[in-house]
Design a protein around this motif. Structure first.
Motif, PDB file in Angstrom:
ATOM      1  N   VAL A 311      11.914  14.632  -1.290  1.00 28.44           N
ATOM      2  CA  VAL A 311      11.573  15.091   0.053  1.00 28.44           C
ATOM      3  C   VAL A 311      10.638  16.284  -0.070  1.00 28.44           C
ATOM      4  CG1 VAL A 311      12.444  16.026   2.223  1.00 28.44           C
ATOM      5  CG2 VAL A 311      13.766  14.299   0.989  1.00 28.44           C
ATOM      6  N   ALA A 312       9.450  16.169   0.515  1.00 25.22           N
ATOM      7  CA  ALA A 312       8.487  17.271   0.564  1.00 25.22           C
ATOM      8  C   ALA A 312       8.580  17.927   1.933  1.00 25.22           C
ATOM      9  CB  ALA A 312       7.074  16.753   0.307  1.00 25.22           C
ATOM     10  N   ARG A 314       7.180  20.557   4.599  1.00 20.65           N
ATOM     11  CA  ARG A 314       5.981  21.303   5.003  1.00 20.65           C
ATOM     12  C   ARG A 314       6.277  22.079   6.273  1.00 20.65           C
ATOM     13  NH1 ARG A 314       2.408  18.163   7.042  1.00 20.65           N
ATOM     14  NH2 ARG A 314       0.670  19.606   6.800  1.00 20.65           N
ATOM     15  N   THR A 349       9.694   8.561  -1.769  1.00 23.01           N
ATOM     16  CA  THR A 349       9.308   9.883  -1.275  1.00 23.01           C
ATOM     17  C   THR A 349       9.237   9.846   0.244  1.00 23.01           C
ATOM     18  OG1 THR A 349       6.933   9.375  -1.378  1.00 23.01           O
ATOM     19  CG2 THR A 349       7.931  10.413  -3.326  1.00 23.01           C
ATOM     20  N   CYS A 350       9.398  11.008   0.847  1.00 16.55           N
ATOM     21  CA  CYS A 350       9.157  11.151   2.280  1.00 16.55           C
ATOM     22  C   CYS A 350       8.731  12.588   2.548  1.00 16.55           C
ATOM     23  CB  CYS A 350      10.397  10.783   3.108  1.00 16.55           C
ATOM     24  SG  CYS A 350      11.739  11.971   3.046  1.00 16.55           S
ATOM     25  N   THR A 351       8.119  12.791   3.688  1.00 18.58           N
ATOM     26  CA  THR A 351       7.586  14.097   4.050  1.00 18.58           C
ATOM     27  C   THR A 351       8.238  14.580   5.334  1.00 18.58           C
ATOM     28  OG1 THR A 351       5.455  13.554   3.044  1.00 18.58           O
ATOM     29  CG2 THR A 351       5.495  15.410   4.575  1.00 18.58           C
ATOM     30  N   THR A 353       7.889  17.552   8.123  1.00 19.83           N
ATOM     31  CA  THR A 353       6.977  18.569   8.647  1.00 19.83           C
ATOM     32  C   THR A 353       7.633  19.283   9.813  1.00 19.83           C
ATOM     33  OG1 THR A 353       5.064  17.215   8.010  1.00 19.83           O
ATOM     34  CG2 THR A 353       4.680  19.014   9.567  1.00 19.83           C
ATOM     35  N   ASP A 368       7.600   8.198   5.943  1.00 21.66           N
ATOM     36  CA  ASP A 368       7.626   7.650   4.589  1.00 21.66           C
ATOM     37  C   ASP A 368       6.643   6.495   4.515  1.00 21.66           C
ATOM     38  OD1 ASP A 368       9.094   4.860   4.762  1.00 21.66           O
ATOM     39  OD2 ASP A 368      10.202   6.196   6.083  1.00 21.66           O
ATOM     40  N   ARG A 413       7.682   6.432  10.842  1.00 18.56           N
ATOM     41  CA  ARG A 413       7.535   7.829  11.254  1.00 18.56           C
ATOM     42  C   ARG A 413       8.476   8.129  12.418  1.00 18.56           C
ATOM     43  NH1 ARG A 413       1.961   8.501  12.832  1.00 18.56           N
ATOM     44  NH2 ARG A 413       1.493   9.119  10.682  1.00 18.56           N
TER      45      ARG A 413
END
Length: 429
Positions: A311-312, A314, A349-351, A353, A368, A413
């Protein structure tokens, strides 16, 4: 509702096309009965003399055209389509020299009966059955009254197959209605569970704030004579905590009251729901530890990484203090979305924000690039459908905006925008 059942074979071909296929199969079967096939000394049925003449072939052609027309009408005007098919079965039976309408000439009618019983209202389905079965008995009665022989047992067998086709259609409709009711019930339970979860979290937030108020009040009482400035600061903290807690309660209770006016189910919570609420209080320490708002995103990312999905996180814009209920709700939305990624997306992976640029709201986005189609994950059967319902309910209670769907180019999303109360930056701790 159109006359299109949900059975898998009707998804490959429409009921009208199946009726045409059944008619063609019936014609082939009728022809095979009247010719010598390998392994037989002669045909099973001697062909009637009319079928070999031009008028017999003309009758078969007219019946075929009526059947094709009926098949074309089956989706839009099922009753009219059934009339066409019934007339075609009578016309096609006439040159065969038979004593009753043969089963092969009623195959298309059976398909139409199934489609009507599966997709049309009960009254229309019953009329279709009575019409189809009634025609068989009228055909037999006309032959008897005319002094001709009548194949009563053959007619009864054809009527029985029509009844079986109709019963199968009704069974399919009832199964579909039950599945729809079950989906609606589970979705409603998911919404109720989310409201109960929000209520529990609000209870914990209020209890935490009241604890702070009590501690600060005790400190102020002890130092009010010796350290008036410290007492004044403690009173400021008490005022801030009290105002935030009261504002959060007003927002949540007002949203719940508005929702109750449009959803009587939530207003009538059963004893079982309360037992569910009590059981949920005994959740693991890990979940209780995670209930610290967006500040816990780092721990969430670590735990998710251990599960195999990186998990990134931001952060866009300058982070600012948020009201406890908004902060916790934003974290819950991220937590549920990341959980869906781990369970259903197939992505590694997923982001996440978190956008603080809007002074009037905080926005969170989880996306993702997983191979699982977004439409599959939106469905309750896909696994996250009820999780999406809970997230949508949570955002609605906070008067926010929620979207969830496939990403351009693949993946999924989830985006939520949670409005902030006026003066948040000034009053938040």
């Amino acid at each position: 509702m159109s006359a299109t059942p949900s059975a898998p074979f009707f998804k490959r071909l429409t009921p009208g096309r199946w009726a045409a296929v059944a008619w063609g199969a019936g014609i082939v079967f009728t022809a095979l009965l009247r010719i010598s096939v390998p392994g037989q000394e002669g045909p099973d049925v001697m062909p009637g003399f009319v079928i070999l003449r031009w008028d017999g072939l003309l009758m078969l052609a007219v019946a075929t055209l009526l059947t094709l027309r009926g098949g074309a009408l089956l989706a839009r005007r099922p009753t009219a389509a059934l009339h066409h098919l019934l007339v075609a079965s009578v016309i096609a039976s006439t040159p065969l020299g038979v004593t009753a309408i043969p089963f092969a000439q009623y195959l298309a009618v059976d398909v139409a009966l199934y489609a009507i019983a599966a997709a049309r209202p009960r009254r229309e389905a019953w009329r279709a059955l009575l019409l189809a079965v009634g025609l068989i008995f009228v055909y037999l009665a006309v032959r008897l009254l005319s002094g001709w022989s009548a194949g009563t047992t053959s007619g009864l067998a054809v009527a029985l197959t029509a009844l079986v086709a109709w019963l199968l259609g009704r069974s399919e409709r009832q199964a579909r209605e039950y599945a729809e009711q079950n989906r609606a019930q589970v979705a409603a339970q998911a919404v109720t569970a989310e409201r109960l979860r929000i209520a529990r979290e609000m209870h914990d937030t209020v209890a935490h704030s009241i604890g702070i108020v009590a501690l600060q009040a005790g400190a102020a009482r002890r130092v009010i004579d010796t350290q008036p400035e410290g007492a004044r600061q403690a009173l400021v903290e008490i005022e801030t905590a009290s105002r935030e807690t009261l504002a959060g309660l007003r927002r949540m209770l007002g949203a719940l009251r508005t929702a109750d006016q449009t959803d009587a189910t939530f207003a009538d919570r059963t004893e079982e729901a309360f037992r569910t609420e009590e059981a949920a209080r005994e959740e693991t320490a890990a979940r209780a530890e995670a209930a610290s708002g967006l500040a816990a995103l780092g721990r969430l990312a670590e735990a998710t990484g251990a599960a195999g999905v990186r998990v990134a996180v931001r952060r866009v814009g300058a982070p600012r203090p948020l009201p406890p209920d908004i902060d916790l709700s934003a974290f819950r939305l991220v937590q549920e979305s990341v959980t869906n990624v781990v369970r259903h997306s197939g992505a590694d992976t997923c982001t996440v924000t978190v956008d603080h640029r809007d002074p009037e709201a905080v926005a969170v986005t989880v996306e993702d690039r997983g191979p699982t189609p977004g439409s599959e994950r939106e469905r309750p059967g896909g696994g996250s459908g009820y999780g999406l319902a809970g997230m949508r309910e949570r955002v609605a209670l906070l008067h926010g905006e929620f979207t969830a769907g496939p990403r351009p180019g693949g993946g999924f999303r989830v985006t939520a925008r949670l409005p902030l109360p006026t003066g948040t930056g000034a009053t938040a701790r």
